[in-house]
Design a protein around this motif. Structure first.
Motif, PDB file in Angstrom:
ATOM      1  N   TYR A  78       0.491   5.511  -2.040  1.00  0.00           N
ATOM      2  CA  TYR A  78      -0.200   6.263  -1.003  1.00  0.00           C
ATOM      3  C   TYR A  78      -0.543   7.662  -1.503  1.00  0.00           C
ATOM      4  CZ  TYR A  78      -1.271   7.426   3.863  1.00  0.00           C
ATOM      5  OH  TYR A  78      -1.898   7.771   5.022  1.00  0.00           O
TER       6      TYR A  78
ATOM      7  N   GLN B 140      -7.691  10.961   5.137  1.00  0.00           N
ATOM      8  CA  GLN B 140      -8.590  10.015   5.823  1.00  0.00           C
ATOM      9  C   GLN B 140      -7.887   9.383   7.022  1.00  0.00           C
ATOM     10  OE1 GLN B 140      -9.583   7.402   2.428  1.00  0.00           O
ATOM     11  NE2 GLN B 140     -11.717   7.768   3.026  1.00  0.00           N
ATOM     12  N   ASP B 141      -6.660   8.919   6.784  1.00  0.00           N
ATOM     13  CA  ASP B 141      -5.911   8.253   7.844  1.00  0.00           C
ATOM     14  C   ASP B 141      -5.664   9.194   9.026  1.00  0.00           C
ATOM     15  OD1 ASP B 141      -5.826   5.938   6.413  1.00  0.00           O
ATOM     16  OD2 ASP B 141      -3.777   6.196   5.675  1.00  0.00           O
TER      17      ASP B 141
ATOM     18  N   ALA C 100      -7.837   4.421   5.821  1.00  0.00           N
ATOM     19  CA  ALA C 100      -7.735   3.801   4.507  1.00  0.00           C
ATOM     20  C   ALA C 100      -6.572   2.819   4.438  1.00  0.00           C
ATOM     21  CB  ALA C 100      -7.583   4.871   3.443  1.00  0.00           C
ATOM     22  N   THR C 101      -5.525   3.064   5.202  1.00  0.00           N
ATOM     23  CA  THR C 101      -4.329   2.219   5.162  1.00  0.00           C
ATOM     24  C   THR C 101      -3.777   2.091   6.587  1.00  0.00           C
ATOM     25  OG1 THR C 101      -2.638   3.929   5.023  1.00  0.00           O
ATOM     26  CG2 THR C 101      -3.743   3.338   2.960  1.00  0.00           C
TER      27      THR C 101
ATOM     28  N   TRP D  14       0.812  -1.232   0.000  1.00  0.00           N
ATOM     29  CA  TRP D  14       0.000   0.000   0.000  1.00  0.00           C
ATOM     30  C   TRP D  14       0.838   1.272   0.000  1.00  0.00           C
ATOM     31  CZ3 TRP D  14       0.999   3.021   4.177  1.00  0.00           C
ATOM     32  CH2 TRP D  14       1.435   2.398   5.361  1.00  0.00           C
TER      33      TRP D  14
ATOM     34  N   GLU E  23      -5.848   9.662   0.847  1.00  0.00           N
ATOM     35  CA  GLU E  23      -5.754   8.608   1.867  1.00  0.00           C
ATOM     36  C   GLU E  23      -5.096   9.152   3.124  1.00  0.00           C
ATOM     37  OE1 GLU E  23      -5.418   4.377  -0.543  1.00  0.00           O
ATOM     38  OE2 GLU E  23      -3.639   5.653  -0.465  1.00  0.00           O
TER      39      GLU E  23
ATOM     40  N   ARG F 271      -6.016  -3.855   7.186  1.00  0.00           N
ATOM     41  CA  ARG F 271      -5.772  -2.436   6.936  1.00  0.00           C
ATOM     42  C   ARG F 271      -6.241  -1.567   8.085  1.00  0.00           C
ATOM     43  NH1 ARG F 271      -5.444  -0.251   1.066  1.00  0.00           N
ATOM     44  NH2 ARG F 271      -3.853  -1.700   0.397  1.00  0.00           N
TER      45      ARG F 271
END
Lengths: 561, 561
Positions: free
Chosen positions: A10, A17-18, A330-331, A6, A14, A65
């Protein structure tokens, strides 16, 4: 390593979100980490340390994840039980034992992952896990009633907890109870009513959600301020060093390792099962899959990290992982940001914890674990299968009466034992032909065609050492007084294995029947079983024949078609 | 009580038969009892005592008509191993521990009999028993090489035995070896050649038989005379009290009982298995049957008697029981006469044993146990089933390396573990219709009819907690990329159980398949399994149907008939 898949692609989106997910999880984890450290008998900062490097290690090696690792209730209880038998809580030996337990458990998980031994978790049946978590929740809640009212409570089982509570009952503190009860009430309110109330007041959904997650932080802040402002005389957390996780080393003392090996193994398996089921539930929502053997490696790395950075055993937590997923992580980078947030908290916020009442932490634990207690599994299993009921009831009773290690071991032994017991007395049906078909069913349940000279027995189990004597007795008894009988057909459609013991027993049985002029036939023998029989001398002196199907056997031995 | 059934109609003819059998068995048992007492680390008279009251107790409570109980090789070895860890051989503590071990084992057997727990013996598979007896035979023979050459040997495993032999190698005595080697040679000659030689000399068959059985007695008498006459300097038995069995009491010390509980349990199970297989073999010859639960009670009574009359653990011996049966024993009264014969020996013959060389006893043991050693089981299991091979090889290696308790435990754990391991990764066959029949077989082994929209999977194992995750993964993987698929039929002809864990997994699987537009059907569900499913909510939301037969399922979901 999952991180490679992932991290290459990146995106900024994302990352946003993370970052948001990490903020929410960090706010939630600060009080939880402190509380579960207390539950494990560790100083509060250990809870933060156990959530920093382990999260990063899991982000690098784990396959889920969104899984958020750190101290969780059941594993912290198991940790306290394991450490309580080798050292006194609060001593340096206790802290070293905790590091050793984490590192041992990490090494076991890591090795199990490399050896692809994730299947070990399969030996914990669902009802046993459900019962174990319920009983652990009760034990944890009971243990926290002590700090909630200012009484010192210790012990790994219900009788010990009750006894120590009774011993120290004089320490009961009204002020402590007041703070504790208010916190419990507030946290229950937060859980049930805060979000709808905020929404009704016109607060936006995202903010309402963040504020709700911040409920425990509010309880912690408010109660700390109250104790400090009014100078209340209640047990407080006290001085907590403001520092990043220290570099620590587990003990390599063989005697200690031997004492902790079994608890470490049980913690590993229970932690793995909890973690994998959380990860699978969340992955299924997004049609992703997790790899159990990679999860073992991820959790192993996390626990090794805990063992070398002042922590104690960790695993994937349900609530925090759901929050992480819901907040849009997300990750696994969300985990890394969470670790950064907690590191800042460990450096900057720890001095503010001096006046934090222990009763507040107890309240957060009690409210969290009461959600784990669910006795409905008893009713469900009672209705469906008594063996499952016995396993779950045994697990709950033994966990409460003797503690977590005895409880989970009892659960595993009971479920395996009951499975073996049932397969050692298998169901055997006398079958006949369903008219107009080539299908054979139990003569007691269906209208079927039979023949007095032919006995067709369908054996509903593999033939192996534990059940051969039972089957031999049963067949000899059934055939003993049947003068018309000339042929016995063993219908092997449910026989998935014939081991050496069973083979020898079949030979003996065949000789007994031969003495009485009865031939032994086999039908519907499966490929793998037949392959093996062909490698033995059994088929060479079989008194009857081996038929492809039961219908063929019945047709050629009788006049019925 | 079995004694009531035969004693009422006891005839003079039967009494004559029983008396002759008792005479032959007594002659055989005197040296054997002395030798096995030495093997168990007990004084020689204890071997006689262990053969007197226990025989009577078994005659009253046991169900076999010819089983002869007393000290036997494997159980004596296990006794020495168990006692060696709690006391020094030759001390009073050792003797008390022996009584306690016998009484404990007796009580366990008795209670297991009352609770009808004979099935416990089923968990010892044939190959494990064969391997254990072979390894025990090797350990025993190795241990007796010491007394055979005058060297002190002790230990419960091969490395310990070899080490102690090496330590005391200076004590090697040529005179002892001479006597020992002559006895071994003589006893092998008796075994193989004495009977034909006597018959060739014109001796009648009965007398030849009795003289052959008296071989060990001759070796004992001759070597005693030689040592006494020539005044040889070899280790001798020494003073043996001339007395009837004393009334003794086992210890009720809880710490000792706790230490001996596990060995007592293992001795009970191994003794029971040995005894029952001897009794069954001999009963089958005369078309009699024995009752395993009554055997438990009989052996329990015998061991309790041993514990209260100066003995040590006993069980049914193979050689002596065969001799008893061959000599014509008609009822358990033969055992009572044997006990009388041995009581006379204990009173009258014991002073004559002073000069009996220990090397002679070692020789009788070695010749007897070499008959137990049979490594062919390794070859047999290797050819038939690798799991059985692993169990037997593990049992032999661990018994030799670590001793009897570890060995038998390893055998049981290995065989159960391998069984669970296999059933946790069950065989699943994709099946199709055999043309012209209603029979379905593996598409890889037979020419069969299939349909691209219908996947028929025959699951060759019960669905239970240990294999559900494996099956779920397998079915999801098989169905993942099959766009044409509309129906999955699980053919449950070999599914003998669906437990709670499996039910929950089936529900989850059904939901996954539903998401992809695939219906889940069941066929050939057995009565007991169906009863249980009907008690759950599963059938209520099943996406497909339950068919009586696989053929019906296939016919209604496809155009093939």
């Amino acid at each position: 390593m999952p991180i490679l898949s992932w991290s290459r692609s990146y995106t900024r989106h994302e990352a946003g979100q993370d970052g948001l997910a990490a903020l929410i999880v960090t706010i939630m984890l600060i009080p939880q980490s402190l509380a579960y450290a207390m539950l494990a008998g560790m100083p509060p900062e250990a809870g933060l340390y156990a959530s920093i490097l382990p999260i990063i290690a899991y982000a690098v090696f784990g396959s889920s994840r969104v899984l958020a690792v750190g101290p969780v209730a059941v594993v912290s209880l198991m940790t306290a039980a394991a450490l309580g038998s080798v050292a006194e809580a609060g001593t340096a030996d206790y802290a070293t034992a905790a590091l050793t337990l984490a590192a041992l458990s990490g090494a076991m998980l890591f090795v199990m992952g490399l050896l692809r031994m994730g299947f070990i978790a399969n030996f914990l049946s669902h009802p046993v896990i459900a019962g174990f978590i319920t009983a652990s929740g009760i034990l944890i809640a009971m243990g926290q009633v002590g700090p909630l009212v200012g009484v010192k409570v210790s012990g790994a089982s219900m009788p010990e907890l009750l006894h120590s509570f009774w011993q120290d009952r004089a320490a009961f503190s009204g002020q402590t109870l007041l703070i504790g009860a208010l916190c419990v009430a507030f946290l229950f309110w937060v859980r049930r009513w805060m979000k709808p109330s905020l929404r009704a007041l016109g607060v936006g959904p995202v903010l309402a959600d963040i504020l709700t997650k911040a409920g425990p932080v509010m309880a912690v802040s408010a109660s700390t301020l109250v104790v400090w402002g009014f100078g209340l005389d209640v047990a407080v957390v006290g001085a907590v060093p403001a520092a990043l996780p220290p570099l620590t080393s587990p003990s390599f003392d063989l005697a200690l390792i031997k004492d902790l090996a079994m608890p470490a193994f049980l913690i590993s398996v229970v932690g793995f099962v909890e973690s994998v089921s959380v990860a699978q539930t969340l992955a299924a929502r997004k049609r992703q899959r997790i790899r159990p053997d990679q999860e073992l490696i991820g959790l192993g790395a996390a626990n090794l990290a805990a063992g070398f950075s002042g922590g104690f055993p960790v695993t994937g937590g349900f609530a925090r992982s759901v929050v992480n997923a819901d907040a849009g992580a997300a990750t696994p980078a969300a985990g890394i940001y969470t670790a950064l947030g907690l590191a800042i908290a460990a450096l900057a916020l720890t001095p503010l914890l001096y006046f934090l009442p222990k009763a507040t932490l107890a309240a957060t634990i009690i409210v969290a674990v009461l959600g784990l207690v669910d006795l409905s599994i008893l009713k469900k299993t009672w209705g469906y299968a008594r063996a499952d009921f016995v396993a779950v009831a045994g697990t709950i009773l033994v966990t409460l009466a003797l503690g977590v290690e005895a409880g989970i071991s009892t659960g595993v032994i009971l479920s395996i034992g009951l499975h073996l017991w049932r397969s050692s007395r298998p169901h055997v049906a006398e079958v006949g032909l369903v008219a107009g078909t080539q299908h054979f069913r139990n003569i007691l349940r269906y209208e079927v065609i039979t023949d007095p000279a032919v006995l067709s027995l369908r054996i509903d189990e593999s033939l192996y050492f534990a059940n051969t004597r039972y089957l031999e007795d049963l067949i000899l008894a059934r055939t003993a007084e049947d003068a018309a009988l000339r042929h016995v057909i063993l219908m092997c459609s449910a026989v998935n294995e014939i081991d050496m013991t069973a083979l020898e027993t079949l030979e003996a049985l065949m000789m007994h029947l031969k003495d009485r002029g009865i031939a032994l036939h086999l039908s519907e023998v499966k490929g793998p079983v037949m392959d093996r029989l062909q490698r033995s001398s059994f088929l060479g002196h079989l008194t009857g024949r081996v038929f492809l199907s039961q219908h063929e056997a019945f047709a050629s031995l009788t006049n019925h078609a």
